[in-house]
Each structure stands twice: as structure tokens, then as C-alpha cells.
Design a protein around this motif. Structure first.
Motif, PDB file in Angstrom:
ATOM      1  N   LEU A  41       0.879  -1.121  -0.098  1.00 32.89           N
ATOM      2  CA  LEU A  41       0.219  -0.054   0.016  1.00 32.89           C
ATOM      3  C   LEU A  41       0.899   1.064   0.095  1.00 32.89           C
ATOM      4  N   GLY A  42       0.506   2.243  -0.799  1.00 30.57           N
ATOM      5  CA  GLY A  42       1.372   3.552  -0.929  1.00 30.57           C
ATOM      6  C   GLY A  42       0.984   4.379  -2.106  1.00 30.57           C
ATOM      7  N   HIS A  43       1.934   5.214  -2.427  1.00 32.59           N
ATOM      8  CA  HIS A  43       1.894   6.084  -3.565  1.00 32.59           C
ATOM      9  C   HIS A  43       2.313   5.029  -4.756  1.00 32.59           C
ATOM     10  N   GLY A  44       1.779   5.671  -6.083  1.00 34.82           N
ATOM     11  CA  GLY A  44       2.303   4.836  -7.159  1.00 34.82           C
ATOM     12  C   GLY A  44       2.369   5.734  -8.357  1.00 34.82           C
ATOM     13  N   ASN A  45       2.875   5.320  -9.613  1.00 33.69           N
ATOM     14  CA  ASN A  45       3.084   5.916 -10.871  1.00 33.69           C
ATOM     15  C   ASN A  45       2.969   4.973 -11.895  1.00 33.69           C
ATOM     16  N   HIS A  46       2.966   5.300 -13.288  1.00 35.96           N
ATOM     17  CA  HIS A  46       3.013   4.125 -14.230  1.00 35.96           C
ATOM     18  C   HIS A  46       3.883   3.255 -13.967  1.00 35.96           C
ATOM     19  N   HIS A  47       3.524   1.974 -13.603  1.00 36.79           N
ATOM     20  CA  HIS A  47       4.304   0.889 -13.507  1.00 36.79           C
ATOM     21  C   HIS A  47       5.584   1.025 -12.169  1.00 36.79           C
ATOM     22  N   LYS A  48       5.037   1.814 -11.397  1.00 39.66           N
ATOM     23  CA  LYS A  48       5.880   1.962 -10.217  1.00 39.66           C
ATOM     24  C   LYS A  48       5.269   2.250  -8.984  1.00 39.66           C
ATOM     25  N   ASP A  60      -2.228   4.594 -10.233  1.00 43.23           N
ATOM     26  CA  ASP A  60      -1.240   4.504 -11.558  1.00 43.23           C
ATOM     27  C   ASP A  60      -0.675   3.269 -11.831  1.00 43.23           C
ATOM     28  N   THR A  61      -0.298   2.321 -10.880  1.00 44.22           N
ATOM     29  CA  THR A  61       0.848   1.556 -11.026  1.00 44.22           C
ATOM     30  C   THR A  61       0.493   0.540 -12.238  1.00 44.22           C
ATOM     31  N   LEU A  62      -1.003   0.145 -12.254  1.00 44.38           N
ATOM     32  CA  LEU A  62      -1.223  -0.854 -13.277  1.00 44.38           C
ATOM     33  C   LEU A  62      -1.902  -0.027 -14.467  1.00 44.38           C
ATOM     34  N   CYS A  63      -1.545   1.056 -14.649  1.00 45.03           N
ATOM     35  CA  CYS A  63      -2.062   1.964 -15.768  1.00 45.03           C
ATOM     36  C   CYS A  63      -1.970   1.212 -17.041  1.00 45.03           C
ATOM     37  N   ASP A 107      -3.108   2.662 -19.879  1.00 49.30           N
ATOM     38  CA  ASP A 107      -3.090   3.786 -21.062  1.00 49.30           C
ATOM     39  C   ASP A 107      -1.916   3.668 -21.588  1.00 49.30           C
ATOM     40  N   ASN A 108      -1.838   3.926 -23.139  1.00 48.85           N
ATOM     41  CA  ASN A 108      -0.540   3.932 -24.027  1.00 48.85           C
ATOM     42  C   ASN A 108      -0.462   5.195 -24.086  1.00 48.85           C
ATOM     43  N   TYR A 109       0.126   6.079 -23.251  1.00 48.75           N
ATOM     44  CA  TYR A 109       1.128   7.304 -23.694  1.00 48.75           C
ATOM     45  C   TYR A 109       2.376   7.250 -24.128  1.00 48.75           C
ATOM     46  N   SER A 110       2.604   8.402 -24.833  1.00 50.58           N
ATOM     47  CA  SER A 110       3.885   8.249 -25.481  1.00 50.58           C
ATOM     48  C   SER A 110       5.083   8.291 -24.152  1.00 50.58           C
ATOM     49  N   PHE A 154       1.033  -1.117 -18.433  1.00 50.57           N
ATOM     50  CA  PHE A 154       1.528  -2.128 -17.425  1.00 50.57           C
ATOM     51  C   PHE A 154       1.450  -3.556 -18.182  1.00 50.57           C
ATOM     52  N   GLY A 155       0.332  -3.758 -19.028  1.00 47.51           N
ATOM     53  CA  GLY A 155       0.276  -4.890 -19.587  1.00 47.51           C
ATOM     54  C   GLY A 155       1.409  -5.538 -20.524  1.00 47.51           C
TER      55      GLY A 155
END
Lengths: 325, 368
Positions: B188-195, B234-237, B239-242, B247-248
């Protein structure tokens, strides 16, 4: 010496301000809160007998969905609730209308979950069959509404009724390599019925129906904190004053390193164990730089009513984190 | 008559000798290759024990492992083979093992078999069914307390597994064997894209695209986690940003990333959120969060035997408020484990196994 003392004093005053976050309450926000506090809203006692009648109906309906007394039923009984799960091969489709197609024919055994607690009744079929079909939201709503009303699971009166609906999709997608995005399939469509009393939303009450978009059968039904009220018990409670409310709101965010601004202020109601009372919901946004990490958000619901005998039930035991190894 | 009988006995005896002797000779010849461990996985060092019978009468004896030849100089002889992708630069998913011995009389004996390195441990490598739950330290003490209490709610309610650790998160837990023998890990905690931020400092960020949790995770260091929960934004985001990897995509072991560690190396399911999570705090007599109820509901469904992915998604749908971009639950999994509950026992798989390749799925909640 005197100058040094003054300097230290200034630092001591400024230091907590520097580390503590703030909630930016604009003049508009403050005006909105003042207006809300000038608006008298009824509190209501819950009608425990009517709740028992409705839960009896729901329990009887759940009882018809499978053999819950069989050997394969797993039971978890705790003080406040009973959870049962049975595994079956036979799906008896829950179809609110006679003009419905056949239900899902499962290829493998599937589970059914029934949960009973003081304020909740939950029934789920673990049938997640992906389909390319999707029902229009109004059709999902119609299915859900028909189901609830036909079974008498939601007692609606002139003042206490379904306010609006929200819709969710539970989807499944195959993970493909970059650039290939297969179309998502739908596992279920959810209609959430939001409750209103005297035209105000009850923040923690909802009824949810899951519909399978292919067979159009109902896969799940949940009644969450939706207890009928005693209409005769309407009473306008004394409110906390403006200063007290602001203090409560500020206190909720004071330890955060972020500064927040108000996104939404909403007057509504909240259902406790014995009473429904006026409450204020605050939704916030952090004020951060454009590319900075956004912190998880904490919305806030506070009571506006004071001097009410509110029973929130048994508070859950809070075991504390152990020391790091 | 007696003579005849005697002759017949001799005849049978000679025939028997002629038939059995070659059999006995051949039984005493050949090459035997055994290996340790019995069921090796990708990343492990394998020891092949080669035994050549009647080695002194052999013209030559050789062993080939995926085509690499080793001459056998003595019997028994050990051959060591490292399948660790970091050491070898190759991602071995199977090993073709062949041995051959040629005797002075021209006879050739051989043995060959294939080792599948893509099937890992069974679901639980020990009898204990355990879980650990970690809360990240945060500069926001309120936030930290909120997560602590939410985690405590899960610990109080979840009984299917026994608790191993309930403590503060640390970045080091993602690169050491903290998951050894634990079937369920929750962060549990903060996250970001795959982080995931495993502490209060910027140096505590962990990039999940560089770590692994399955039982093939790191050469010679195994974790054997079946279910990984990341309660962080956002860890398991998906979305396909540039510039941001959805995550997938970490699921795939492409040629570019095949040599890197991947979070899915044997993990069955990963649970989290597509974007942000939001909790509503109710402050009446005392404050409490709907997050507490969420963790309680999740624990109840798991205990009841509901499949893991639905336990997560149902708990979110019932106990958290879902808006666009908020509390949209996500579960990544292999099709093999789609209907598994915490009580199910199955093998682990990685790239190269037909139960892994092309069998990754995701379930998620969207506002319609």
C-alpha cells in the motif's frame, strides 16, 4: 538577545505552517458552506421493522437461487455478518421479464456468494462469460429497476426514492503486444441506484444490479446501507456552526504535505445504524505542478448535526503495524 | 534315452547362454544422464550427472546440451549448466539433452530427453499458506495512518492464509527474497506508471518493469509469489501514453526485454488500479475510511473462496466510489488462473510455456 528571541519565535511560528498542508477555502467555498448551514435538513430514524421485512424478502429470494444447506456450502460467520458460498453446475437464470432469452449455460461449476450483515445483503454469481454484446444503459437500468421493484427489495416513498443511476462495465481484454489493441469484451454491466431523501443524496446508500449483456440475465444484486426510514421521525437537528465545520474540514487535511483546493461541496445525508442525518461531502484536488505525481485523494464526509444519538455500530479493531524487522 | 535328455539340457543351456549373454553385455553398457534439481526452472543452475557404463571399453562418450558438446573424460562426471539469463545472455525455455557412448566393439548407446524450464513450482512450495502486507512510510502522517488502518482491517479479517509480515515497505523487498514462501504480497502506498513508492523519499521509488516476483524472478533467488496486490495510484495503468509503458506490456518477454527481469515471471495475478484510488473519510464521532470496509470485503470474499480477481473487483465496486479516473480496479492474470481462489494450487509458468504465451488477460472496471 531580544532580537534573537524574536527571530526564534518567528521561526517557531512559521515552521508548522511550512510543513503543514492547507486546504484552500475560497470565498465562494465559504459562502457555499454558509448557505448549506442555513438550509435546514431533516434527520430520520431508521425503520428497523421495515428493514427486517425487506431483508426477509431478499433472504428468501437468495435462498431460492441454490441449495444453501448442502454439504458443499462454505460458511464464514463473524459477529456482524454471515458469508456463504456454494458451488453449483446449474445456472437458473434470473430474468425479470418473461420475454427473456435463455440464461448462461456454464461449462464448468461456478460459485454463488451470499452475504448478510446488519445493513447489507449481497448476492453474486461468479459467472463471467465474455461477450462482444453491450446493452444500452437505459435497458440495463430498466432490467435492474424491474428486478428490484418486482421483488419489493427497495421501499420507495414520495420522499425516499431512487434518485439517479450510474453505470459501470466490467470488461475483459486479452493482453496483446504494443500496437495491437483487441476489442474489450464485456463480463457484466452494473447499474447503481443512488438514493435520495427529501431531494438529497444519501452518500452511503446504494442498490446495485449486474446484468449480463448477452443473456440479459441478472448476475448480482447488492443492497448496501439502504434501510427504510420512519417518515414520522423527521426532525431538524441543530447544526455545528460555521467555524466548527471549517475547523473539521481543515483538520482532515492539515497533516498532508500537499495543498488542496475544493473540487465539490455537496449537502446530503448519511445512514448510520439507527439514523439518517445531514452531512457535508467535500471532494478535493491537490494543487501540484503539472508533471508532479498526483497523490491519492481523500474525500471527506462530515456530520452537520450535533446532539444526535448516532450509532455507528461496533468500531472495528485496529491492529497497529509492527515494527520493521 | 538318458543321453538324449542330457543332450537336450545342454542344448537348452547353450541356447540360454547365447541369448542372455548379449543381453547382459548390453545391460552393462550405455550412458545415463541424471540432473539436479529434478524439475529445474529457468534461471537455475543445473548439474548433470553423467555415468558411462564400462567406461574403460568406450571409444568415446559425449554429452550435448542444446547442441553444446562436452567430452566425457571419466565416469561418473558432472556437467554444470547455468540457465540464468543474466549470466548466459540466453533465455533458455527448454534444454535438449543428449548423451552418446561408442564402444570399442563398434556398438553405440545413447540417451536423449528434453527439460521444460517454463514450469515452475507448484502453487505453494511448502505447506504453509502465508501472506505479507507492507505499508509505505509517507510524509503525510494522516495518509500513512489511513493505509496502516486499511491494512490492519485486512489483517483482522483475512484468515485463509497465515500472516507472515505486516510491516513498513522497503524498496529492497522488491529485489530480495522477501516473497519467499509467501503466496500473497500486498503493498500500500503511492504509485505511478508501473512504479510503487516503497517509502517517503524519492529514492524509494521502485520501477516494476525492472523487478520480478514469480518463482523464476531472479537467478538463484526465488520468491514464489502467486498474488501481488499494489494498492497504489496508476501502477497498473493500461493507458498507452508516449514514453510510458502500459503495465500489460511488461507481460511480454520480447527480444528487447527478454533478458530483463519481469514482474510476471511466475506470478498468477496482479491486482491494482488503472488510475487513481480515492478514499472517502467519514468524520463523525471518530473518523473512519470506506477503505477499511473495502479491505474487509476483499478479505471476506477471498476467505469465502471467490476467485481472486472477482474478490478484488467486487470489493471495489461495492465499497469504493468509482468515478472516471478514480478507483477503476484492474486485475492482470493468465487465463490458466482465471477462476482460481486463494485455495487453488497450480504450477507457475513463464514465457515459452503455452500456458503463458498469448494467455495474458486483464479485467477492469470502467465508468460507462
Amino acid at each position: 538577545m531580544k532580537k534573537q528571541f524574536i527571530l526564534i519565535l518567528i521561526i517557531l511560528i512559521l515552521y508548522p505552517m511550512a510543513i503543514n498542508a492547507d486546504l484552500v477555502l475560497s470565498d465562494k467555498d465559504q459562502k457555499e458552506i454558509k448557505e448549506i448551514l442555513n438550509k435546514p435538513v431533516n434527520s430520520y430514524q431508521l425503520d428497523i421493522k421495515k428493514k427486517a421485512d425487506i431483508f426477509k424478502k431478499i433472504d428468501a429470494w437468495i435462498g431460492q437461487q441454490g441449495d444453501w444447506s448442502g454439504k458443499g456450502v462454505k460458511q464464514i460467520k463473524r459477529d456482524e455478518y454471515l458469508l456463504r458460498r456454494l458451488v453449483t453446475r446449474k445456472n437458473s437464470p434470473i430474468l425479470p421479464g418473461a420475454d427473456m432469452p435463455d440464461g448462461i449455460v456454464p461449462k464448468v461449476p461456478f460459485g454463488m456468494i451470499a452475504l448478510q450483515s446488519d445493513a447489507k445483503r449481497i448476492f453474486y454469481k461468479e459467472l463471467t462469460i465474455p461477450t462482444s454484446k453491450k446493452m444500452a444503459n437505459d435497458k440495463v437500468e430498466e432490467r435492474g429497476r424491474t428486478f428490484i421493484e418486482r421483488n419489493g427489495f427497495c421501499l420507495q416513498t414520495e420522499i425516499d426514492k431512487i434518485m439517479r443511476t450510474r453505470f459501470l462495465l466490467l470488461q475483459r481484454q486479452k493482453i496483446m503486444e504494443q500496437g495491437v489493441q483487441p476489442r474489450a469484451k464485456t463480463l457484466s454491466q452494473e447499474v447503481i441506484f443512488v438514493r435520495e431523501i427529501d431531494g438529497l443524496e444519501v452518500f452511503n446508500s446504494k442498490q446495485v444490479v449486474s446484468v449480463h449483456p448477452d443473456s440479459e440475465e441478472i448476475l448480482a444484486y447488492r443492497s448496501l446501507n439502504w434501510t427504510p426510514i420512519d417518515n414520522d421521525s423527521a426532525k431538524i437537528p441543530a447544526y455545528f456552526d460555521f467555524k466548527e465545520v471549517i475547523e473539521k474540514i481543515k483538520k482532515a487535511y492539515e497533516k498532508s504535505p500537499y495543498t488542496f483546493e475544493i473540487k465539490k461541496i455537496q449537502l446530503g445525508l448519511y445512514q448510520a445504524k439507527n439514523i439518517i442525518f445531514p452531512a457535508l461531502k467535500i471532494c478535493v484536488n491537490p494543487i501540484i505542478e503539472e508533471n508532479a505525481n498526483k497523490p491519492p485523494l481523500k474525500n471527506l464526509v462530515i456530520s452537520l448535526a450535533k446532539d444526535l444519538n448516532i450509532d455507528f455500530g461496533e468500531s472495528d479493531p485496529k491492529s497497529r503495524i509492527e515494527k520493521s524487522p | 534315452m538318458r543321453v538324449y535328455r542330457k543332450n537336450r539340457t545342454v542344448f537348452y543351456f547353450r541356447t540360454l547362454i547365447l541369448l542372455v549373454f548379449p543381453l547382459l553385455f548390453f545391460y552393462g553398457c550405455g550412458i545415463q544422464i541424471g540432473h539436479e534439481p529434478d524439475f529445474p526452472r529457468q534461471g537455475e543452475k543445473i548439474t548433470f550427472n553423467v555415468r558411462v557404463k564400462k567406461f574403460s571399453k568406450a571409444e568415446y562418450a559425449k554429452v550435448w546440451i542444446n547442441g553444446d558438446e562436452t567430452l566425457i573424460n571419466q565416469s561418473p562426471q558432472k556437467i554444470y549448466f547455468d540457465t540464468c539469463k543474466f549470466q548466459t545472455g540466453k533465455y533458455y525455455t527448454k534444454l535438449n539433452v543428449k548423451g552418446e557412448v561408442k564402444y570399442n566393439n563398434g556398438k553405440i548407446k545413447d540417451q536423449d530427453y528434453t527439460l521444460d524450464l517454463t514450469t515452475g513450482w507448484a502453487d505453494r512450495e511448502d505447506t504453509a499458506q502465508t501472506y505479507s502486507i507492507f505499508v509505505a512510510h509517507d510524509n503525510d502522517s494522516d495518509f500513512e495512518t489511513m493505509l496502516d488502518e486499511a491494512a490492519a482491517e485486512f489483517v483482522d479479517r483475512f484468515s485463509a492464509y497465515s500472516k507472515s509480515l505486516f510491516t513498513w515497505a522497503s524498496p529492497g523487498y522488491f529485489t530480495t527474497g522477501i516473497g519467499q514462501g509467501r503466496d500473497l504480497l500486498i503493498f500500500l502506498g503511492h504509485g505511478n506508471h508501473h512504479k510503487y513508492k516503497a517509502g517517503s523519499h524519492n529514492s524509494d521509488w521502485v520501477d516494476l518493469s525492472t523487478v520480478a516476483f514469480g518463482d523464476f524472478s531472479i537467478c538463484d533467488m526465488y520468491t514464489d509469489v502467486e498474488y501481488l496486490v499494489l494498492f497504489s495510484c496508476d501502477t497498473l495503468c493500461m493507458d498507452n501514453y508516449s514514453g510510458v509503458t502500459p503495465f500489460g506490456e511488461l507481460w511480454f518477454n520480447n527480444h528487447n526485454n527478454r533478458l530483463q527481469k519481469r514482474p510476471f515471471m511466475g506470478v498468477h495475478e496482479i491486482l491494482g488500479f488503472n488510475h487513481f484510488w480515492t478514499i472517502t473519510e467519514t468524520c463523525f464521532l471518530a473518523c473512519s475510511d470506506d477503505g477499511d470496509d473495502f479491505w474487509g470485503a476483499f478479505a471476506d470474499y477471498l476467505d469465502g473462496g471467490t476467485c481472486v480477481r472477482l474478490a478484488w473487483l467486487w470489493a471495489i465496486m461495492d465499497e469504493l466510489s468509482i468515478e472516471v479516473g478514480e478507483n477503476e480496479g484492474v486485475v492482470f492474470y493468465l487465463l490458466e488462473y482465471e477462476n482460481d481462489s486463494v485455495y487453488d494450487t497450480k504450477n507457475d509458468y513463464i514465457h515459452g510455456n503455452p500456458k503463458y504465451d498469448g494467455m495474458g488477460y486483464v479485467n477492469y472496471i470502467v465508468v460507462n
